[in-house]
Design an enzyme around this catalytic site. Structure first.
Site, short mmCIF file in Angstrom:
data_model
loop_
_atom_site.label_atom_id
_atom_site.label_comp_id
_atom_site.label_asym_id
_atom_site.label_seq_id
_atom_site.Cartn_x
_atom_site.Cartn_y
_atom_site.Cartn_z
N CYS A 178 6.72 0.75 -4.96
CA CYS A 178 5.74 0.60 -3.86
C CYS A 178 6.12 1.37 -2.48
O CYS A 178 5.19 1.86 -1.83
CB CYS A 178 5.22 -0.71 -3.56
N GLU B 251 -1.79 -7.45 -2.97
CA GLU B 251 -0.87 -8.44 -3.28
C GLU B 251 0.58 -8.19 -2.54
O GLU B 251 0.69 -7.15 -2.18
CB GLU B 251 -0.68 -8.36 -4.82
N LYS C 271 -2.00 -3.83 3.97
CA LYS C 271 -1.18 -4.08 2.83
C LYS C 271 -0.14 -2.67 3.08
O LYS C 271 1.21 -2.78 3.10
CB LYS C 271 -1.99 -3.87 1.43
#
Ligand code: NAD
Ligand code: UGA
Length: 463
Positions: free
Chosen positions: A277, A162, A221
């Site tokens: 993150c 995502e 990612k």
């Protein structure tokens, strides 16, 4: 293969909004989001949409449209797994705090638990989708667990990382730059990729759905986050030089950002990046490189983190130095505690580290954030474990009103770039502060000339 029902394990900042949009755009698919956290699920089911567990602009409207129609939030994990064709794993993958790789590697215990639970419960073929951000090669481990502990049924693993950012999650989900799907090159692997691509194709143009092999998808990612964080550290690495030379970082960012090869986004100098993150994913990348003996690559990426730590420390030190070398018993007001605007998320927010350093100097920190509770601020500070909870409570006070928060303060620190800060009556704030009154603008949010005209000593970043 047509997917009729989806289960998502993990109703957090990613699972909640992502599944809400998938359900909104695919009314024919039943989407059930499950979590072990009962309070979180209860909040997702709250009639009052202002009490959803996540503050995200536009989220309430999407939930309102789909919830109860084809979107469900539940704690019945086993049931949801078994009745779904496709299962997303969207659980947290924080930095390990124990054992091998402590402080660097991703903690995959929650992901592994999901894999084991799926294997135990599933009685029909499933497509398992990695939505969480994972180290490259994790799909191999998941497949191993599923195939060796399952009930003999067929599992297909996909990677579908995502890319949404908090604060703009719904906009990002509705208009993604791209959707990335990694799968195995086998026939069944490619069919699974197509099945997931079809779900996204309900609203995302087909040419923006990129398909790759599993490992490229997993690594892309981590790399995307490393590149984004690197831009922030790169611009922040020039702020000190600007301060020493009279150059202005916002002017420099504008000048270089207009070069189409560089681009204008992610060049805003700041107190340092936060969020759950960037740091964790770069540390994970560094750990993977080190594990493979790629020490130069590891050192290169680690520097992004070191620069970020330096930027936070530098900001706190600047406050102390400007206030004549001591902040003991001085009220220092923070405007903003969240790691960026338009979110209630405080994970890894610069605010926590800056408050901690000022409290070491015995400052009285007064914090106001439009979306963060006192309980959250205290628990963020306690998590650092620098001092006892009662001491933290003595030094950190939270306010519901920004004017009260600033009353009697020696200095104001702008930590988060909330739009509402620009609309305040700054003359009134100035009048009620201790003089000389300082503003340390960690986001270069306010108008320097205007603040100076009011009487403030204005200290921005890189100017
Ligand atoms: P989060 O902590 O907000 O949510 C994770 C949820 O998973 C929690 O509610 C937890 O209770 C639940 N959970 C954990 N183990 C479970 C289990 N075995 N069964 C059921 N529920 C379980 O985390 P998040 O911010 O949503 O991030 C999830 C993943 O997505 C992470 O890997 C993160 O790196 C990645 N990611 C996050 C963002 C972001 O903006 N937050 C963006 C992109 C990717
Ligand atoms: C980031 C990425 O932008 C997402 O694409 C990714 O999906 C997500 O991480 C993730 O994997 O979790 P997020 O952390 O939610 O999203 O928010 P960002 O907008 O990236 O901001 C991160 C931090 O960098 C914030 O503290 C922000 O204030 C800071 N930042 C950002 C700057 O200091 N300057 C900038 O120019 C941009």
């Amino acid at each position: 293969m047509k997917i009729k029902s989806i289960c998502c394990i993990g109703a957090g900042y990613v699972g909640g909004p992502t599944m809400s949009v998938i359900a909104q755009k695919n009314p024919h698919i039943k989407v059930t989001v499950v979590d072990v956290n009962k309070e979180r699920i209860a909040a997702w089911n709250d009639e009052d949409l202002s009490r959803l567990p996540i503050f995200e602009p536009g989220l309430d409207g999407v939930v309102d449209q789909a919830r109860g129609r084809n979107l469900f939030f539940s704690t019945e994990v086993d049931e949801a797994i078994d009745e779904s064709d496709m299962i997303f794993i969207s659980v947290n993958t924080p930095t390990k705090t124990y054992g091998a790789g402590k402080g660097m590697a991703a903690d995959l215990q929650f992901v592994e638990l999901c894999a084991r639970q799926i294997a135990r419960v599933a009685t029909s073929d499933k497509i398992v989708v990695e939505k969480s951000t994972l180290p490259v090669k994790t799909a191999e481990a998941i497949k191993d667990i599923l195939d060796n502990t399952g009930n003999g049924i067929h599992f297909e693993i996909l990677s579908n990382p995502e890319f949404l950012a908090e604060g703009t999650a719904i906009q990002d989900l509705h208009h993604p730059d791209r959707v990335l799907i990694g799968g195995e090159p086998t026939d069944s692997g490619q069919k699974a990729v197509e099945a997931l691509a079809e779900i996204y194709a309900s609203w995302v143009p087909k040419d923006q759905i990129i398909t790759t092999n599993l490992w490229s998808s997993e690594l892309s990612k981590l790399t995307a986050n490393a590149f984004l964080a690197q831009r922030v550290s790169s611009i922040n690495a020039l702020t000190e030089l600007c301060e020493k030379t009279g150059a202005n970082i916002d002017e420099v960012a504008n000048a270089i950002g207009t070069d189409s090869r560089i681009g204008s986004k992610f060049l805003k100098a700041s107190v340092g990046f936060g969020g759950s993150c960037f740091q964790k994913d770069i540390l994970n990348l560094v750990y993977i490189c080190k594990s493979l003996g790629l020490n130069e690559s590891a050192d290169y990426w680690e520097q992004v983190i070191l620069m970020n730590n330096h930027q936070r420390t530098r900001f706190a030190n600047k406050i102390v130095k400007s206030l004549y070398g001591t902040v003991a018993d001085k009220k220092i007001t923070f405007f903003g505690w969240a790691f960026k605007k338009d979110t209630n998320d405080t994970r890894e927010s610069a605010a926590i580290y800056i408050a901690d350093k000022l409290i070491e100097e015995h400052a009285q920190v007064a914090a106001y954030d439009p979306k963060v509770s006192e309980l959250q601020m205290q628990s963020d500070l306690n998590y650092l474990n620098t001092r006892s909870e009662s001491e933290n409570a003595q030094y950190l006070t939270s306010y519901h009103d920004p004017y009260q928060a600033a009353h009697g303060a020696h200095a104001l620190a702008i930590i988060t770039e909330w739009d509402e800060f620009k609309t305040y009556d700054w003359t009134l704030i100035y009048q009620n502060m201790n003089k000389p009154a300082f503003i340390f603008d960690g986001r270069n949010l306010l108008d320097k000339t205007k603040m100076q005209a009011i009487g403030f000593n204005y200290v921005g970043i890189g100017q």
